[in-house]
Design a protein around this motif. Structure first.
Motif, PDB file in Angstrom:
ATOM      1  N   ILE A 105       1.033  -1.300  -0.291  1.00 32.72           N
ATOM      2  CA  ILE A 105       0.389   0.361  -0.244  1.00 32.72           C
ATOM      3  C   ILE A 105       0.609   1.118  -0.180  1.00 32.72           C
ATOM      4  N   ASP A 106       1.728   2.064   0.707  1.00 32.10           N
ATOM      5  CA  ASP A 106       2.533   2.724   1.098  1.00 32.10           C
ATOM      6  C   ASP A 106       3.494   2.511  -0.420  1.00 32.10           C
ATOM      7  N   GLY A 107       4.269   1.708  -1.025  1.00 28.56           N
ATOM      8  CA  GLY A 107       4.427   1.327  -2.077  1.00 28.56           C
ATOM      9  C   GLY A 107       3.446   2.293  -3.336  1.00 28.56           C
ATOM     10  N   LEU A 108       2.657   1.684  -3.372  1.00 32.82           N
ATOM     11  CA  LEU A 108       1.563   1.946  -4.249  1.00 32.82           C
ATOM     12  C   LEU A 108       0.678   4.071  -4.604  1.00 32.82           C
ATOM     13  N   HIS A 109       1.265   3.972  -3.174  1.00 33.06           N
ATOM     14  CA  HIS A 109       1.320   5.178  -2.326  1.00 33.06           C
ATOM     15  C   HIS A 109       1.677   6.470  -3.073  1.00 33.06           C
ATOM     16  N   SER A 110       2.925   5.205  -3.024  1.00 35.21           N
ATOM     17  CA  SER A 110       4.078   6.817  -4.056  1.00 35.21           C
ATOM     18  C   SER A 110       4.603   6.620  -5.107  1.00 35.21           C
ATOM     19  N   LEU A 111       3.503   5.435  -5.942  1.00 38.53           N
ATOM     20  CA  LEU A 111       4.118   5.344  -7.049  1.00 38.53           C
ATOM     21  C   LEU A 111       2.653   5.795  -7.836  1.00 38.53           C
ATOM     22  N   VAL A 112       1.590   5.979  -7.295  1.00 35.78           N
ATOM     23  CA  VAL A 112       0.357   7.334  -7.500  1.00 35.78           C
ATOM     24  C   VAL A 112       1.080   8.797  -7.675  1.00 35.78           C
ATOM     25  N   GLY A 113       1.224   8.688  -6.956  1.00 34.12           N
ATOM     26  CA  GLY A 113       2.280  10.873  -6.789  1.00 34.12           C
ATOM     27  C   GLY A 113       3.283  10.628  -7.707  1.00 34.12           C
ATOM     28  N   MET A 114       4.026   9.639  -8.208  1.00 28.14           N
ATOM     29  CA  MET A 114       5.198   9.619  -8.626  1.00 28.14           C
ATOM     30  C   MET A 114       4.621   9.904 -10.381  1.00 28.14           C
ATOM     31  N   SER A 115       3.801   8.890 -10.470  1.00 28.12           N
ATOM     32  CA  SER A 115       3.411   8.245 -12.134  1.00 28.12           C
ATOM     33  C   SER A 115       2.339  10.034 -12.325  1.00 28.12           C
ATOM     34  N   GLY A 116       1.848  10.406 -11.858  1.00 29.40           N
ATOM     35  CA  GLY A 116       0.681  11.342 -11.502  1.00 29.40           C
ATOM     36  C   GLY A 116       1.250  12.547 -12.131  1.00 29.40           C
ATOM     37  N   GLU A 117       2.542  12.809 -11.231  1.00 31.74           N
ATOM     38  CA  GLU A 117       2.907  14.239 -11.088  1.00 31.74           C
ATOM     39  C   GLU A 117       4.254  13.590 -12.709  1.00 31.74           C
ATOM     40  N   ALA A 118       4.753  12.613 -13.423  1.00 29.60           N
ATOM     41  CA  ALA A 118       4.921  12.615 -13.742  1.00 29.60           C
ATOM     42  C   ALA A 118       4.493  12.554 -15.341  1.00 29.60           C
ATOM     43  N   GLY A 119       3.641  13.025 -15.625  1.00 30.29           N
ATOM     44  CA  GLY A 119       2.692  13.097 -16.461  1.00 30.29           C
ATOM     45  C   GLY A 119       2.188  11.780 -16.865  1.00 30.29           C
ATOM     46  N   ALA A 120       3.082  10.092 -16.311  1.00 30.25           N
ATOM     47  CA  ALA A 120       2.170   8.888 -17.092  1.00 30.25           C
ATOM     48  C   ALA A 120       1.086   8.253 -16.907  1.00 30.25           C
ATOM     49  N   GLN A 121      -0.028   9.241 -17.945  1.00 35.68           N
ATOM     50  CA  GLN A 121      -1.381   8.691 -17.280  1.00 35.68           C
ATOM     51  C   GLN A 121      -1.613   7.369 -16.819  1.00 35.68           C
ATOM     52  N   ALA A 122      -1.395   6.567 -18.751  1.00 39.56           N
ATOM     53  CA  ALA A 122      -2.062   5.172 -18.145  1.00 39.56           C
ATOM     54  C   ALA A 122      -1.689   4.195 -16.855  1.00 39.56           C
ATOM     55  N   LEU A 123      -0.284   4.837 -16.713  1.00 39.19           N
ATOM     56  CA  LEU A 123       0.237   4.498 -15.191  1.00 39.19           C
ATOM     57  C   LEU A 123      -0.596   4.373 -13.818  1.00 39.19           C
ATOM     58  N   TYR A 124      -0.397   6.059 -14.330  1.00 40.73           N
ATOM     59  CA  TYR A 124      -1.257   6.608 -12.606  1.00 40.73           C
ATOM     60  C   TYR A 124      -2.847   6.094 -12.573  1.00 40.73           C
ATOM     61  N   ARG A 125      -3.853   5.644 -13.867  1.00 39.70           N
ATOM     62  CA  ARG A 125      -4.827   5.955 -14.007  1.00 39.70           C
ATOM     63  C   ARG A 125      -4.418   4.502 -12.999  1.00 39.70           C
TER      64      ARG A 125
END
Length: 830
Positions: free
Chosen positions: A763-783
């Motif tokens: 869960i902690d890793g996904l929390h960081s990944l959501v933030g990172m991918s969203g900020e990086a404009g990685a739209q499909a990965l973020y969703r």
């Protein structure tokens, strides 16, 4: 008791008033003393003189004068006591020193002469009240020191006998200085009265024009009524109202220019050399002739412009136009007495000539025409206009002269160094290159019903490497604007079906939502002063007059784009002077949000935990807003907010903004209870961030910009709008070099959590990944990461499908490849 306490303060207030306007008098006497005291000592003792050796006393005086002279190096806290120290230093250096040494030397003619010199210097340095006090204090202390320190003190009677003469000198010198100051003050009052009267005379014509415009506006308005009703005003009346407003604005502008010119000339303010550019003599003269505030049509018809041979010179357009205004005003002054007067402005051969058929100027007046406060005999003039003209022309490297024949004509000739063709082409190439940087890959819509003008405009714009689309009228333009996005719209005002004003109203009212904030420029044949008023009211960002050459068109479009960017609040500066504390355990999320803030001019302090945030808030530095990530280890955002609100620190009430990847109602309620003023979801969007910060700080938010392009398709790997934001703030390289490796590391972290069965770690890793991918404009990965993260967070169970992690790894790999390719293409475009 009160009067005794306030008497020294009142006395020193006179001394302060004497010196406060300028410390120059004290500085000059310091320089005089630093040279004079050592020199007099050398003359007395180097050449075999005898008498009391006052070396150490003179050294103390020189030291005190040197301290006074070096006032600029004083600590700021001590500068408030500069005049207090000068009072002591002057008393010590003049009456005390000279009287004490005279007594030690037993009087004599030299002692009397030195004392008289000290007294007259003192008269120059203070008002008569303080002269008396300083003399009494200096002489008294000197006599006391002599009596105490000399082993055999005696009173030199020849010295004492001349004290009445000294007293007469003090009184006479003080009276003479008082009379001189009064005479000077009277001359200053007369000069100010004359200047004020001259300015009032100069302002009478602009104010009369303003009154005339207001009277015309009043007559054009519907009759007043106390009943709420709608008043209809036809199109012709509206146009007349705008004409009256435009004339009024021109009159106000003219009045302000008179004031500015007068102040600049009185203060001898130099022109800013950084504002000088290449001017077309023909264009600048045309602007002056068109925009001059004529009192009536007769005045306008009396002025003719002839551009026989245009040339370019280096100058400032505003200052040059005002020079022409002055020359036109001087000539038009004689129009009421000479109704047939004609004024010709001619451009040819590197010169601009302004010739009128007025009464001419007398030879004796002509010889001093350009001197300040000199006029050619016109009643009420300031005498500063032609002096200002000469100073401006000289700043451009040119000359101005006047030739006149009484009863025939007056001709002013302005000659300027002509800009060489090579330099001119280099300047034009530089301007074009700068415009290309502004318009490269921008989408421009040209709206014009004349096909030939559309084609010519298109050719002028294609050199800027922008994408140009055309529309024949406002209706076609609205269809294009509703189906795509544009960075700039250049629209003719007079078109069939839907004119330019109707198009502007439709655009600004949101009928094409994606282009509501698009830059809008008018293409018009109306007079500039009228076009400026009407287009501003309609929502245009600028206007360009028809016909227009390429250089003028490009300059206007660049200025309009800059104005639109500034109005959106997207440029640097609106957060200048503001300080923010940003707490997030993920350094890459901090870099993204901090980049948005710094790009707007803010100072940002970044910390990686709630504990660190509390330590920063306990310091002496103040913050405007604290931004806290909700999900942080040890001390999360909500716990940190509670600690801030409960702490006994100066910033316990600082506004708080929560940053979170997921905000359900329970979290929002808990955050509000903890003290958060608002929430913003990851990935953080800069415009929304600015709006929320403005709300928390209680300031006017910057206008939110319309999206520069349609939202990315749902299945797209990248959010290109977000990536363009990183390009604008210069973080594209950081995004590729640092964000992508961190995303790969987070995917490996998730794999380790799955292998070890550690749900909380996942869960902690996904929390960081959501933030990172969203900020990086990685739209499909973020969703995909967010769709997985929220159920795991809320239900605290593993996903039902085992494919969630392979899909994340696949999207991460595809994103990395796509982002590197996009960045390489963006660099090549730059």
């Amino acid at each position: 008791m009160t009067s005794i306490r306030t008497w020294p303060a009142r006395l020193f207030a006179y001394y302060r008033a004497y010196h406060q306007p300028s410390p120059l008098l004290l500085r000059y006497i310091c320089l005089f003393g630093l040279v004079g005291y050592p020199l007099l000592y050398l003359l007395r003792f180097v050449k075999g003189g005898t008498g009391y050796d006052d070396f150490w006393l003179r050294l103390a005086v020189v030291a005190s004068l040197l301290v006074l002279l070096l006032r600029d190096l004083w600590p700021k806290a001590l500068k408030a006591y500069y005049l207090h120290f000068s009072y002591f230093a002057v008393t010590f250096a003049l009456p005390f020193l000279f009287v004490f040494t005279s007594l030690k030397n037993g009087g004599g003619p030299a002692a009397v002469g030195n004392t008289f010199m000290a007294v007259f210097l003192l008269i120059l340095l203070a008002d008569w009240r303080n002269v008396i006090v300083m003399l009494a204090a200096g002489i008294g202390l000197a006599a006391l020191a002599y009596a105490v320190l000399d082993p055999a003190p005696r009173l030199p009677m020849d010295y004492v006998a001349r004290l009445p003469v000294l007293l007469v000198g003090v009184v006479g010198g003080s009276l003479f200085k008082f009379a001189l100051e009064e005479a000077t003050a009277e001359r200053v009052r007369q000069a100010y009265a004359s200047l004020a009267g001259s300015i009032a005379h100069e302002m009478r014509n602009p104010m009369a024009q303003v009154r005339h415009s207001l009277e015309n506006i009043r007559q054009a308005l519907p009759l007043p009524s106390l009943n709420a009703q709608t008043h209809l005003v036809d199109g012709r009346a509206v146009d007349q109202l705008y004409r009256h407003v435009a004339h009024g604005e021109m009159a106000v502008k003219r009045g302000l220019q008179v004031i500015a010119m007068t102040l600049d000339e009185v203060n001898a303010k130099p022109l800013d050399a950084s504002r000088l550019g290449c001017l077309s003599a023909g264009d600048a003269c045309s602007k002056a002739v068109e925009e001059y505030g004529y009192a009536n049509e007769h005045e306008r018809a009396s002025v003719q412009l002839h551009v026989r041979e245009d040339f370019f010179f280096r100058g400032d357009e505003t200052a040059f136009v005002f020079v022409l205004f002055n020359l036109l005003k001087n000539a038009l002054y004689y129009l009421p007495a000479s109704p047939g007067l004609r004024i010709e402005v001619t451009v040819a051969g590197g010169e601009i000539r302004v010739r009128d058929t007025g009464p001419g100027i007398k030879p004796d007046v002509l010889a001093r025409l350009f001197q300040p406060f000199r006029t050619s005999g016109k009643a009420g003039g300031t005498g500063l206009g032609l002096s200002y003209c000469r100073r401006v022309v000289a700043a451009f490297g040119g000359t101005i002269r006047c030739d006149s024949v009484e009863g025939s004509h007056t001709e002013f000739t302005l000659a300027f160094p002509v800009v060489a063709g090579e330099e001119l082409r280099a300047k034009q190439a530089e301007a074009t290159a700068q415009a290309r940087r502004v318009f490269a890959d921008r989408r421009v819509l040209v709206v014009e019903d004349d096909a030939a003008i559309r084609a010519a405009t298109r050719l002028k714009l294609l050199e800027l490497c922008c994408v140009v689309r055309e529309a024949a009228d406002g209706v076609e333009a609205m269809q294009a604007l509703q189906s795509g996005t544009y960075d700039l719209v250049l629209a003719d005002l007079n078109m069939p079906r839907m004119d330019g004003y109707e198009l502007a109203d439709a655009l600004r009212s949101g009928r094409a939502p994606a282009n509501r904030g698009t830059c809008l420029v008018a293409y018009t044949s109306e007079p500039p002063h009228l076009a400026r008023v009407k287009t501003q009211s309609a929502g245009f960002d600028g206007f360009v007059s028809k016909p227009s050459d390429q250089a003028t068109l490009v300059r206007v479009l660049c200025d309009a784009m800059a104005a639109r960017e500034a109005s959106r609040g997207r440029g640097k500066g609106w957060l200048s002077g503001r300080r923010f504390l940003l707490a997030d355990d993920n350094a890459y999320n901090r870099a993204a949000v901090g980049g948005y803030l710094r790009h707007a001019g803010a100072q940002v302090v970044e910390v990686g935990s709630g504990d660190a945030a509390l330590r920063e808030l306990a310091g002496v530095d103040l913050f405007d807003v604290v931004l806290l990530d909700i999900h942080m280890p040890v001390l999360g955002g909500i716990e940190t907010a509670r600690a801030i609100r409960g702490a006994d620190i100066a910033q316990s009430s600082v506004p708080l903004l929560a940053i979170t990847a997921h905000a359900d109602p329970a979290l929002v309620a808990a955050g509000r209870e903890a003290g958060f003023g608002d929430f913003i979801l990851k990935p953080v969007e800069a415009p929304l961030l600015h709006e929320k910060l403005a709300m928390l700080m209680g300031v006017e938010p910057p206008q939110r910009a319309a999206p520069a392009a349609p939202p990315a398709p749902a299945g797209a790997l990248l959010d290109e709008n977000r990536l363009m934001g990183y390009v604008r703030i210069g973080m594209l390289d950081e995004l590729v070099e640092e964000f992508l490796p961190e995303i790969d590391r987070l995917v490996d972290r998730l794999q380790d959590a799955v292998d070890s069965g550690d749900l909380q770690e996942a869960i902690d890793g996904l929390h960081s990944l959501v933030g990172m991918s969203g900020e990086a404009g990685a739209q499909a990965l973020y969703r995909h990461a967010r769709q997985t993260y929220i159920p795991m967070l809320e239900q605290h169970v593993w996903p039902a499908s085992a494919e969630w992690l392979p899909r994340i790894r696949e999207l991460a790999g595809q994103t990395g490849t796509a982002l590197r390719e996009w960045a390489a293409e963006a660099r090549s475009r730059a």
